[in-house]
Design a protein around this motif. Structure first.
Motif, PDB file in Angstrom:
ATOM      1  N   ALA A 175       0.824  -1.216   0.000  1.00  0.00           N
ATOM      2  CA  ALA A 175       0.000   0.000   0.000  1.00  0.00           C
ATOM      3  C   ALA A 175       0.859   1.267   0.000  1.00  0.00           C
ATOM      4  CB  ALA A 175      -0.924   0.002   1.206  1.00  0.00           C
ATOM      5  N   LYS A 176       2.123   1.164   0.407  1.00  0.00           N
ATOM      6  CA  LYS A 176       3.009   2.329   0.468  1.00  0.00           C
ATOM      7  C   LYS A 176       3.916   2.452  -0.752  1.00  0.00           C
ATOM      8  CE  LYS A 176       3.301   2.314   5.506  1.00  0.00           C
ATOM      9  NZ  LYS A 176       4.197   2.155   6.649  1.00  0.00           N
ATOM     10  N   ASP A 177       3.996   1.439  -1.572  1.00  0.00           N
ATOM     11  CA  ASP A 177       4.934   1.410  -2.702  1.00  0.00           C
ATOM     12  C   ASP A 177       4.493   2.364  -3.804  1.00  0.00           C
ATOM     13  OD1 ASP A 177       6.385   0.721  -5.063  1.00  0.00           O
ATOM     14  OD2 ASP A 177       6.855  -1.222  -4.166  1.00  0.00           O
ATOM     15  N   SER A 178       5.323   3.347  -4.115  1.00  0.00           N
ATOM     16  CA  SER A 178       4.970   4.369  -5.102  1.00  0.00           C
ATOM     17  C   SER A 178       4.804   3.788  -6.506  1.00  0.00           C
ATOM     18  CB  SER A 178       6.025   5.476  -5.122  1.00  0.00           C
ATOM     19  OG  SER A 178       7.286   4.953  -5.475  1.00  0.00           O
ATOM     20  N   VAL A 179       5.617   2.824  -6.879  1.00  0.00           N
ATOM     21  CA  VAL A 179       5.511   2.221  -8.209  1.00  0.00           C
ATOM     22  C   VAL A 179       4.217   1.426  -8.316  1.00  0.00           C
ATOM     23  CG1 VAL A 179       6.560   0.596  -9.828  1.00  0.00           C
ATOM     24  CG2 VAL A 179       8.005   2.164  -8.518  1.00  0.00           C
ATOM     25  N   LEU A 180       3.906   0.649  -7.300  1.00  0.00           N
ATOM     26  CA  LEU A 180       2.679  -0.138  -7.309  1.00  0.00           C
ATOM     27  C   LEU A 180       1.448   0.765  -7.348  1.00  0.00           C
ATOM     28  CD1 LEU A 180       1.652  -3.017  -7.326  1.00  0.00           C
ATOM     29  CD2 LEU A 180       1.687  -2.993  -4.841  1.00  0.00           C
ATOM     30  N   LYS A 181       1.494   1.881  -6.636  1.00  0.00           N
ATOM     31  CA  LYS A 181       0.381   2.838  -6.673  1.00  0.00           C
ATOM     32  C   LYS A 181       0.178   3.374  -8.085  1.00  0.00           C
ATOM     33  CE  LYS A 181       0.985   4.721  -2.052  1.00  0.00           C
ATOM     34  NZ  LYS A 181       1.347   5.944  -1.322  1.00  0.00           N
ATOM     35  N   ARG A 182       1.282   3.689  -8.773  1.00  0.00           N
ATOM     36  CA  ARG A 182       1.192   4.193 -10.137  1.00  0.00           C
ATOM     37  C   ARG A 182       0.596   3.153 -11.076  1.00  0.00           C
ATOM     38  NH1 ARG A 182       6.720   5.766 -11.130  1.00  0.00           N
ATOM     39  NH2 ARG A 182       6.796   6.633  -9.064  1.00  0.00           N
ATOM     40  N   VAL A 183       0.998   1.902 -10.916  1.00  0.00           N
ATOM     41  CA  VAL A 183       0.468   0.827 -11.749  1.00  0.00           C
ATOM     42  C   VAL A 183      -1.022   0.662 -11.498  1.00  0.00           C
ATOM     43  CG1 VAL A 183       0.543  -1.678 -12.146  1.00  0.00           C
ATOM     44  CG2 VAL A 183       2.666  -0.383 -11.955  1.00  0.00           C
ATOM     45  N   GLN A 184      -1.432   0.715 -10.231  1.00  0.00           N
ATOM     46  CA  GLN A 184      -2.849   0.570  -9.905  1.00  0.00           C
ATOM     47  C   GLN A 184      -3.658   1.719 -10.496  1.00  0.00           C
ATOM     48  OE1 GLN A 184      -2.458   0.252  -5.658  1.00  0.00           O
ATOM     49  NE2 GLN A 184      -2.654  -1.981  -5.718  1.00  0.00           N
ATOM     50  N   ARG A 185      -3.141   2.948 -10.484  1.00  0.00           N
ATOM     51  CA  ARG A 185      -3.841   4.081 -11.096  1.00  0.00           C
ATOM     52  C   ARG A 185      -3.942   3.894 -12.596  1.00  0.00           C
ATOM     53  NH1 ARG A 185      -0.956   8.664  -7.787  1.00  0.00           N
ATOM     54  NH2 ARG A 185       0.704   7.563  -8.775  1.00  0.00           N
TER      55      ARG A 185
END
Length: 120
Positions: free
Chosen positions: A106-116
């Motif tokens: 939930a804190k990973d910036s790359v994973l957040k970008r992929v989810q968006r």
């Protein structure tokens, strides 16, 4: 073709992490000191100032010989606005767990970008 040749010299992995993580990575062989005596790693402890971490992050992301930047997720949290603002493909930024701090997707910036990107 020109963009491909600009990435051919990116052959190093850089790391910002706690002592255990950096020690393990150095034992695995990532350590490098260039002609200007610049290291490709930073050991962060409780006395390391946030400004030092930010400066290392900026240096590593601007170097043309680094392909991947590994950073312990709990250290990335200390400079989260800078980490979240970073959007270049090279060097690739990967947040990694440490011995005392488990990985939190939930804190990973790359994973957040992929989810968006995928609308999640």
């Amino acid at each position: 073709m020109a963009s491909h040749t600009s990435f051919k010299d990116r052959n190093l992995i850089a790391a910002i992490g706690d002592e255990d993580s950096i020690t393990g990575l150095l034992l695995a062989g990532i350590g490098h000191i260039n002609e200007q005596q610049k290291k490709n790693f930073l050991v962060v402890d409780t006395k390391t100032q946030v400004s030092t971490i930010e400066a290392a992050f900026q240096e590593f992301t601007e170097r043309k010989d680094i392909a991947i930047l590994l950073i312990n997720q709990h250290i990335a949290e200390k400079i989260r606005p800078t980490v979240d603002h970073y959007q270049h493909a090279f060097p690739t930024l990967l947040e990694i767990p440490s011995k005392d701090h488990p990985y939190d997707p939930a804190k990973d910036s790359v994973l957040k970008r992929v989810q968006r990107f995928f609308g999640e």
